[in-house]
Design an enzyme around this catalytic site. Sequence first.
Site, PDB file in Angstrom:
ATOM      1  N   ASN A   1       0.843  -1.195   0.000  1.00 10.97           N
ATOM      2  CA  ASN A   1       0.000   0.000   0.000  1.00 10.97           C
ATOM      3  C   ASN A   1       0.887   1.258   0.000  1.00 10.97           C
ATOM      4  O   ASN A   1       1.571   1.534   0.984  1.00 10.97           O
ATOM      5  CB  ASN A   1      -0.897  -0.052   1.255  1.00 10.97           C
ATOM      6  CG  ASN A   1      -1.844   1.119   1.340  1.00 10.97           C
ATOM      7  OD1 ASN A   1      -1.457   2.248   1.064  1.00 10.97           O
ATOM      8  ND2 ASN A   1      -3.068   0.857   1.741  1.00 10.97           N
TER       9      ASN A   1
ATOM     10  N   GLY B   1       0.239   4.373   0.313  1.00 12.96           N
ATOM     11  CA  GLY B   1      -0.078   5.337   1.369  1.00 12.96           C
ATOM     12  C   GLY B   1       0.616   4.970   2.670  1.00 12.96           C
ATOM     13  O   GLY B   1       1.194   5.815   3.361  1.00 12.96           O
TER      14      GLY B   1
ATOM     15  N   ASP C   1      -1.173  -4.064   9.740  1.00 20.00           N
ATOM     16  CA  ASP C   1      -2.536  -4.379   9.328  1.00 20.00           C
ATOM     17  C   ASP C   1      -3.435  -3.385  10.034  1.00 20.00           C
ATOM     18  O   ASP C   1      -3.324  -3.178  11.246  1.00 20.00           O
ATOM     19  CB  ASP C   1      -2.940  -5.810   9.667  1.00 20.00           C
ATOM     20  CG  ASP C   1      -4.118  -6.238   8.783  1.00 20.00           C
ATOM     21  OD1 ASP C   1      -3.949  -6.294   7.559  1.00 20.00           O
ATOM     22  OD2 ASP C   1      -5.223  -6.473   9.325  1.00 20.00           O
TER      23      ASP C   1
ATOM     24  N   PHE D   1      -4.895   8.581   2.473  1.00 20.06           N
ATOM     25  CA  PHE D   1      -5.396   7.505   1.613  1.00 20.06           C
ATOM     26  C   PHE D   1      -6.589   6.858   2.294  1.00 20.06           C
ATOM     27  O   PHE D   1      -7.015   7.295   3.376  1.00 20.06           O
ATOM     28  CB  PHE D   1      -4.288   6.466   1.312  1.00 20.06           C
ATOM     29  CG  PHE D   1      -3.860   5.665   2.507  1.00 20.06           C
ATOM     30  CD1 PHE D   1      -2.943   6.179   3.415  1.00 20.06           C
ATOM     31  CD2 PHE D   1      -4.373   4.391   2.750  1.00 20.06           C
ATOM     32  CE1 PHE D   1      -2.541   5.449   4.531  1.00 20.06           C
ATOM     33  CE2 PHE D   1      -3.986   3.655   3.864  1.00 20.06           C
ATOM     34  CZ  PHE D   1      -3.063   4.190   4.752  1.00 20.06           C
TER      35      PHE D   1
ATOM     36  N   HIS E   1      -3.291   6.379  14.186  1.00 17.61           N
ATOM     37  CA  HIS E   1      -3.171   5.019  14.705  1.00 17.61           C
ATOM     38  C   HIS E   1      -1.806   4.420  14.353  1.00 17.61           C
ATOM     39  O   HIS E   1      -1.141   3.811  15.175  1.00 17.61           O
ATOM     40  CB  HIS E   1      -4.311   4.181  14.122  1.00 17.61           C
ATOM     41  CG  HIS E   1      -4.479   4.339  12.629  1.00 17.61           C
ATOM     42  ND1 HIS E   1      -4.504   5.566  12.004  1.00 17.61           N
ATOM     43  CD2 HIS E   1      -4.591   3.436  11.620  1.00 17.61           C
ATOM     44  CE1 HIS E   1      -4.640   5.405  10.698  1.00 17.61           C
ATOM     45  NE2 HIS E   1      -4.686   4.124  10.445  1.00 17.61           N
ATOM     46  N   ARG E   2      -1.366   4.659  13.119  1.00 17.60           N
ATOM     47  CA  ARG E   2      -0.073   4.115  12.648  1.00 17.60           C
ATOM     48  C   ARG E   2       1.078   4.780  13.410  1.00 17.60           C
ATOM     49  O   ARG E   2       2.031   4.122  13.827  1.00 17.60           O
ATOM     50  CB  ARG E   2       0.038   4.386  11.138  1.00 17.60           C
ATOM     51  CG  ARG E   2       1.265   3.838  10.447  1.00 17.60           C
ATOM     52  CD  ARG E   2       1.060   3.770   8.941  1.00 17.60           C
ATOM     53  NE  ARG E   2      -0.032   2.875   8.618  1.00 17.60           N
ATOM     54  CZ  ARG E   2      -1.245   3.278   8.223  1.00 17.60           C
ATOM     55  NH1 ARG E   2      -1.509   4.571   8.049  1.00 17.60           N
ATOM     56  NH2 ARG E   2      -2.194   2.402   7.984  1.00 17.60           N
TER      57      ARG E   2
HETATM   58  P1  ITT Z   1      -1.004  -4.306   2.764  1.00 19.50           P
HETATM   59  O1  ITT Z   1      -1.783  -5.498   3.261  1.00 19.50           O
HETATM   60  O2  ITT Z   1      -0.174  -4.589   1.558  1.00 19.50           O
HETATM   61  O3  ITT Z   1      -0.222  -3.648   3.862  1.00 19.50           O
HETATM   62  P2  ITT Z   1      -3.655  -3.137   2.422  1.00 19.50           P
HETATM   63  O4  ITT Z   1      -4.146  -1.829   1.873  1.00 19.50           O
HETATM   64  O5  ITT Z   1      -4.249  -4.404   1.877  1.00 19.50           O
HETATM   65  O6  ITT Z   1      -2.057  -3.161   2.261  1.00 19.50           O
HETATM   66  P3  ITT Z   1      -4.803  -3.665   5.024  1.00 19.50           P
HETATM   67  O7  ITT Z   1      -5.264  -5.026   4.687  1.00 19.50           O
HETATM   68  O8  ITT Z   1      -4.138  -3.434   6.350  1.00 19.50           O
HETATM   69  O9  ITT Z   1      -3.768  -3.072   3.972  1.00 19.50           O
HETATM   70  O10 ITT Z   1      -6.072  -2.707   4.873  1.00 19.50           O
HETATM   71  C1  ITT Z   1      -5.998  -1.443   5.359  1.00 19.50           C
HETATM   72  C2  ITT Z   1      -7.180  -0.637   4.825  1.00 19.50           C
HETATM   73  O11 ITT Z   1      -7.709   0.134   5.920  1.00 19.50           O
HETATM   74  C3  ITT Z   1      -6.689   0.381   3.803  1.00 19.50           C
HETATM   75  O12 ITT Z   1      -6.761  -0.134   2.498  1.00 19.50           O
HETATM   76  C4  ITT Z   1      -7.611   1.544   4.063  1.00 19.50           C
HETATM   77  O13 ITT Z   1      -8.821   1.339   3.386  1.00 19.50           O
HETATM   78  C5  ITT Z   1      -7.859   1.474   5.561  1.00 19.50           C
HETATM   79  N1  ITT Z   1      -6.845   2.274   6.288  1.00 19.50           N
HETATM   80  C6  ITT Z   1      -5.787   1.832   7.024  1.00 19.50           C
HETATM   81  N2  ITT Z   1      -5.052   2.847   7.486  1.00 19.50           N
HETATM   82  C7  ITT Z   1      -5.644   3.963   7.033  1.00 19.50           C
HETATM   83  C8  ITT Z   1      -5.338   5.321   7.149  1.00 19.50           C
HETATM   84  O14 ITT Z   1      -4.270   5.744   7.787  1.00 19.50           O
HETATM   85  N3  ITT Z   1      -6.164   6.198   6.567  1.00 19.50           N
HETATM   86  C9  ITT Z   1      -7.258   5.793   5.892  1.00 19.50           C
HETATM   87  N4  ITT Z   1      -7.598   4.522   5.706  1.00 19.50           N
HETATM   88  C10 ITT Z   1      -6.797   3.605   6.277  1.00 19.50           C
END
Ligand code: ITT
Length: 219
Positions: A12, A14, A72, A160, A188-189
Site C-alpha cells: 500500500n 499510502g 494491518d 489515503f 493510529h499508525r
Molecule cells: P497491505 O496489506 O499490503 O499492507 P492493504 O491496503 O491491503 O495493504 P490492510 O489489509 O491493512 O492493507 O487494509 C488497510 C485498509 O484500511 C486500507 O486499504 C484503508 O482502506 C484502511 N486504512 C488503514 N489505514 C488507514 C489510514 O491511515 N487512513 C485511511 N484509511 C486507512
Amino acid sequence: MAAPALVIATANPGKIRELDALLAELGISLKTLADYPECPEVVEDGDTFKANAAKKALAVAAYTGLPALADDSGLEVDALSGRPGVLSARYASDRTAPARPTDEDNYRKLLEELAEIPWEQRRARFVCCIVLAFPKGRTIVTKGTCEGIINFTPRGTGGFGYDPVFWLPQYNCTMAEVGLEVKNQISHRAKALQQLKTTLAELLGREPSLFQPAKSIGT
Ligand code: ITT
C-alpha cells in the site's frame, strides 16, 4: 558491516509514505516489497489485525532474510458494530466485481450505509497493529488507535483510504486535510510505530547483526 536494513512488508503506497517518514530518523535502510518482486503474496485471512500483520511480517522476514515490518489496519465504526474492521481494504468488493475496490468505492459504500445515522452516532476509530518479525520467528507487536467521526461527505485529497470521510473534531477537518506532518503525529499508525521505535532503537544498539541479511532470498 553494511547499513542496518529492514523490509516494509506492505504493497500500500499510502502506508509506505507514512512509515518512511516515521522511520527516517533511525538511519535504517528501508526496503519495500518492490525490492523483492518474486516475494509470494500473503493471503490476509486472519480474524484480527494482529493475526494478519503477524502472517505478513513472518512470511516476508522468512523470504527476505531481513527483519520485516507489517501493518494491518482498518476502520471500526460503532454504528456498524465495528465493521468494516479487518475487511476495510475490501469493503466494497462483491462477487460480481471481485477486483480490489478503490479507496473511493470503499468510503462511498460506507457513506451510503451510514446515510440515516445521525452525527452523534457516527463515532469510529482507525486501528493499526504493527508486527516486526525476524527471520528466526521472533516478533514484536504494537497497536495504536485514532478516534474520529464519519463525516457525511468526503473532504480533502491527502492521505489515503477512508481519510476523506474521517472527521477530526479537534482539528475541525478530515484526516485528508490535516497534512502528512500532523497525520504522523496523531494517527493510529504513528502511535503504534512510536512504541515500536523505542524497542527498535535499543535493538539496533545492542544487536546490530539482527538487521543484516540472515540468508539469501527464498532459500
Ligand atoms: P497491505 O496489506 O499490503 O499492507 P492493504 O491496503 O491491503 O495493504 P490492510 O489489509 O491493512 O492493507 O487494509 C488497510 C485498509 O484500511 C486500507 O486499504 C484503508 O482502506 C484502511 N486504512 C488503514 N489505514 C488507514 C489510514 O491511515 N487512513 C485511511 N484509511 C486507512
